[in-house]
Every structure is written in C-alpha cells, then in structure tokens.
Design a protein around this motif. Sequence first.
Motif, PDB file in Angstrom:
ATOM      1  N   GLU A 469       0.850  -1.264   0.037  1.00 28.25           N
ATOM      2  CA  GLU A 469       0.161  -0.168   0.069  1.00 28.25           C
ATOM      3  C   GLU A 469       0.890   1.347  -0.054  1.00 28.25           C
ATOM      4  O   GLU A 469       0.417   2.221  -0.741  1.00 28.25           O
ATOM      5  CB  GLU A 469      -0.796  -0.004   1.330  1.00 28.25           C
ATOM      6  N   LYS A 472       2.223   2.674  -3.539  1.00 30.61           N
ATOM      7  CA  LYS A 472       1.201   3.157  -4.448  1.00 30.61           C
ATOM      8  C   LYS A 472       1.426   4.505  -4.555  1.00 30.61           C
ATOM      9  O   LYS A 472       1.239   5.294  -3.663  1.00 30.61           O
ATOM     10  CB  LYS A 472      -0.051   2.606  -4.134  1.00 30.61           C
ATOM     11  N   ALA A 474      -0.349   6.826  -6.432  1.00 33.87           N
ATOM     12  CA  ALA A 474      -1.555   7.809  -6.208  1.00 33.87           C
ATOM     13  C   ALA A 474      -2.121   7.586  -4.830  1.00 33.87           C
ATOM     14  O   ALA A 474      -2.578   6.379  -4.594  1.00 33.87           O
ATOM     15  CB  ALA A 474      -2.735   7.298  -7.439  1.00 33.87           C
ATOM     16  N   SER A 476      -5.426   8.050  -4.325  1.00 31.62           N
ATOM     17  CA  SER A 476      -6.461   7.631  -4.548  1.00 31.62           C
ATOM     18  C   SER A 476      -6.309   6.106  -4.494  1.00 31.62           C
ATOM     19  O   SER A 476      -7.427   5.071  -4.192  1.00 31.62           O
ATOM     20  CB  SER A 476      -7.253   7.979  -5.883  1.00 31.62           C
ATOM     21  N   ASP A 477      -5.373   5.358  -4.864  1.00 30.90           N
ATOM     22  CA  ASP A 477      -5.090   3.812  -4.849  1.00 30.90           C
ATOM     23  C   ASP A 477      -5.069   3.362  -3.430  1.00 30.90           C
ATOM     24  O   ASP A 477      -5.404   2.344  -3.221  1.00 30.90           O
ATOM     25  CB  ASP A 477      -4.057   3.495  -5.657  1.00 30.90           C
ATOM     26  N   GLN A 478      -4.300   4.199  -2.613  1.00 33.05           N
ATOM     27  CA  GLN A 478      -4.154   3.862  -1.388  1.00 33.05           C
ATOM     28  C   GLN A 478      -5.337   3.832  -0.526  1.00 33.05           C
ATOM     29  O   GLN A 478      -5.661   2.973   0.128  1.00 33.05           O
ATOM     30  CB  GLN A 478      -3.041   4.764  -0.726  1.00 33.05           C
ATOM     31  N   PHE A 480      -8.372   3.387  -1.708  1.00 32.40           N
ATOM     32  CA  PHE A 480      -9.428   2.276  -2.196  1.00 32.40           C
ATOM     33  C   PHE A 480      -8.769   0.854  -1.874  1.00 32.40           C
ATOM     34  O   PHE A 480      -8.120   0.401  -2.741  1.00 32.40           O
ATOM     35  CB  PHE A 480      -9.631   2.406  -3.675  1.00 32.40           C
ATOM     36  N   ASP A 481      -8.851   0.638  -0.640  1.00 32.99           N
ATOM     37  CA  ASP A 481      -8.291  -0.509   0.173  1.00 32.99           C
ATOM     38  C   ASP A 481      -9.057  -1.782   0.569  1.00 32.99           C
ATOM     39  O   ASP A 481      -9.333  -2.141   1.581  1.00 32.99           O
ATOM     40  CB  ASP A 481      -7.504  -0.063   1.368  1.00 32.99           C
ATOM     41  N   LYS A 542      -9.902   6.230   4.469  1.00 35.58           N
ATOM     42  CA  LYS A 542      -9.676   5.154   3.485  1.00 35.58           C
ATOM     43  C   LYS A 542     -11.152   4.271   3.132  1.00 35.58           C
ATOM     44  O   LYS A 542     -12.117   4.599   4.143  1.00 35.58           O
ATOM     45  CB  LYS A 542      -8.574   4.035   3.865  1.00 35.58           C
TER      46      LYS A 542
END
Length: 560
Positions: A469, A472, A474, A476-478, A480-481, A542
């Motif tokens: 995690e 990542k 971005a 936003s990628d972190q 969306f967990d 998150k």
Amino acid sequence: MPSPTKTQKFGPVYTDAVKHLTTSLSTSTWGSWLPGQTEISATDTDDPYGQAAWSSMWLQADLHNYTTTGLFSTTVSPTPVPSSELVLPPPDYFGPTDCYTFPKDFVFGVAGSAAQIEGAIGLEGRSPSLLEKLVSDSQPKDYVTNENYFLYKQDIQRLAAMGVEYYSFTIPWTRILPFVHPGTPVNQQAIDHYDDLIDTILEAGMKPVVTMLHFDSPLMFVADDDMKRRPDIGYNNAGYQNETFVDAFVNYGKVLLSHYADRVPIWVTFNEPLLYAFNFKGVDHVVKAHAQVYRFYRDTLKATGKMGIKFNDNFGVPKDPKNASHVLAADRFQEMQLGIFGNPIFLGKQYPESVLKTLPGAKPLSKAELKYIGKTSDFFGVDPYTATVVSPPDEGIDACAASEPGSNSLLPYCVTQEWTNVHGWNIGYRSGSYVYITPTHFREYLFYLWNTFKSPVFVSEFGFPVYGESTKEALSDQLFDSPRSVYYLSFMSEILKSIYEDGVHVMGALAWSFVDNWEFGDYSQQFGIQAVNRTTQQRYYKKSFFDLVDFVRTRQHKKN
C-alpha cells in the motif's frame, strides 16, 4: 456522533480519589529537551527532580538524529470535517449478508498508542522510554510520528464525524511520572493534557478506553543487554524483571485512576505483555502488578467501569486437526501464549504445567496469591490479528522441553509455527506483514476463549496492512483498500455468528489503527483506516473506514 447531554460517572472525582493514595502527589513541570541547550541552561543541580536531573535522563538516552518537534509546538484548534470528505466510496460487489444485530452494549471503536502517533517525545516533561532505543538509528524513530500530541482535537473530530463510538488510546508512563518511581513529582502538564483529551472525546459524543502501558516502559528500567530482539518472541523484556517494577507500576496506575477514573468507562493495564515479558520473573511481575491495580480500582475506589488486560495471540490451530499430536501442540501453544496469564488472572488457577516445567526459574503461586489474583479482570482482551498453524517438532514436544536453555530454537514453545495448512495452501490471504485473513479460525478462537477463560471477550485490536500500500504513488489507490475491507467485514461477520450461533459473549471490537502510524521503526506497514501525509500531517479516510462503520451502523439496535 451527537453531543452528549450529560457525562456518566464511573468513579470518584480526583479530590475524593486522591485520599486513597498512600504516597502524596507533588506536582511539577519541566521544559522540553533541546540537545545542547536544556542541560546547559539548567542550574538546579541540587534538586534530584529538577530540570537538570530531568535533562540528564535524556543525555543518558544518547539519542541520534533526534528531532525535537515537527510542524507543531502547541495544541491545534480543530476544524469541522468538510462534507466532501464524507462522501461514500463505491461499494464492493460482494459483502457479508446476515440478519444479526450487535447487542446494545457492544463496544465499537478504533485504537492507537501514544508512542506510535503522539511524537513530541522530549517535550513538556516527558522522559525517555524503551521505544526511543528500540530500533536501529537507520530506521525511523518515534520522535515526530503523527504529531497527535498537538493534533488530538482534530483527530477526535474526524473520528466523531465518522460515527466512531469508542476511542482507545494510551497514556505514557514517562509523561505522567518523568522520574517513574513512587514519591517522585507528577507532571502537571501531562495531567492537564490527558484531562483535556478525555474531555474532548466526551464532548464529541464518544467514550474513552485507556491503556496504561503499551510497550513504552521507562528507559531507566531497561539495561542495554535487555534490548536484544528474539525473532520468535520479541524483545527480552521491557524492564518487567526489574525488582522495583511492580511497586512503580502500581503507583503509576493509582495516579492515573485518581485523576481519570470518574470519566473513563474502560481501562486496560497492560498491552500484549508477552512480547516483552517472556521470562518467568517478567510474567510474574505483570500478573501481580495487574492484580494490585485492579483491586485498587474495584475494592478501594469502588469504581463501576470495566478494567482488564489484553494479550497478543495469533490463534494456534493444529496443522492436521485429525492428528491428536497436532491438537496437543496447539493446546500447548495456547497455554504458553495465554494460559500463562489467563490461568491466574481469570480462573484463579496455577500457572500451566507447560510453563512451570519449561521457563527457567518458574515457580507456582501460593494459594493466598491465587485467591488475590483470581477474577481480577472484567474482560479477556485479545489482539487476534490472524492465526498460526501449529504442529509438534520432529523430535517431539517432551524432548524439546527437556533441552538446555538456548540449545533449541523452538524453546520455550517447543512447537513448529507456520502459515501454510496441511495441503500446502496459505492459511489465508496475506497482508504486507504477518497478518493473514482468517475469519473462520477467528470464530473458532472466540469460542475457545469464552469456554476456556469464562470471561467476556474484548477484541481490543485487529487490523490488516495491505500489501504494497505504501508504494502506491496515487493517494486514491491507497485509499481504495478493498483487501482491508474484506478483512474487517469478514471478522465482524464472524463476531456476530459467534454471539448468536455459538453463545459467546463478545464485548466489543476496536479497529487498529485509526490512522497509519509508526510501526516501531517502519512506516511502510500501514495498518491505518486513514492515510497520513507525513509532510503536512493531513489525514485522509480510506474506503475500509466507511465500510467498517457502515457494517456496524446498519446492524445496531436502535438506540433511544
């Protein structure tokens, strides 16, 4: 959370509680540790508890790359959480389906610990703890972390905005009593700080859960040769073997209770003591210190809240459940992990035979000690992050247990621990650390705890650091967990099944952690349900936070 109309009382206020202390409480304040400045400016060298004496403790700690402050040096006023941060994320396609509701008194909340979030370690009178020396100088230290010491009001606002009911935090011993021992001055700034923190939690409509010791033992208890890592069980000890430890901890506990017992509904004495006390003297000291603090709380103060102790334990399941020797190995694993504390504290029973026969120097408790120690916890606190696959060693348990200390790497457990089942599969989906998603074993575990220790089970920590995690790019990628959501929702679903289908009294559950924090020299293992920008200290919710809160909220009894 709605603002409360009144604050419930759980014990006597300070002016009444302090009358029960046998040691008078003098108060003082100290400055902040500024290397090359504080020790030079202090002139009160004749005062054993003055600024010069306080500074000398930091000089002896010999810290490297020490940063005194981060972005903040005073308490930050909170701001409302923007509505734009509270927009629900897209739901996952699959999720738990059930018809159960949480009991009205179910404790739902989040947790964190001082050393991992507060920072400000040498500010406002705090003296050194074990955790400033725990990790190598090449790793991140606890000097700044999340600056929660100054940002706590904003952190509480963010939790209340999400509907969190309970906030579990820790109070550092070395902030309250910089010189640690009975009869030494109490740090007035620290008393005022945690007084305001507790009031802030209550004013936000939440309830506090307070842990007295979460790994951050005073450094003065710990010799250099005690800070050597054992790969199997953690660190040698956190000063628990020190002959003055019990009296000092009991005094510290009494100081906290005299100030805050009136407003705190749930107390924890020790967090995961096995990680730092896996030698007989250390275990024995923890058991006896806990019992004394509990007796003061319940018998002397006549307090009406709950007090307990919580343990680390990744539930040992037999590798081959059909093999009796594997089942016995799993039983032994649980005895060494939990029975060592649970037998005397919860059942008033002797230390397990496996402990008495394996740990050097182990000796049984007397009947009088067992009577005093027994039934001194209102709940069985446990941090069941995952499960462990257990089987006997090739030479057998008895042969291993008979080995000379230090001659066998499997001592003192004398079982094989791994994370693949009898068919070669991982026990569950793996995280970025030791945690695997193991909900069905978790339900077995709750059943085992309830039927073994006969006490309400409090899931005092559980969490999941998503693999990679922190790498990542971005944000936003972190955020969306989904793997973390799967972990939390599956575990919470199994808690409901455990309550309604197995008859287990599960008191509550606290998610670890409410924000990405300092994992003892590491920021890459992100357990948080909020992300944090370490340059600006900005927090971000998150997806798992929304999913967890939504799961609980939609399954709660309607409250008047």
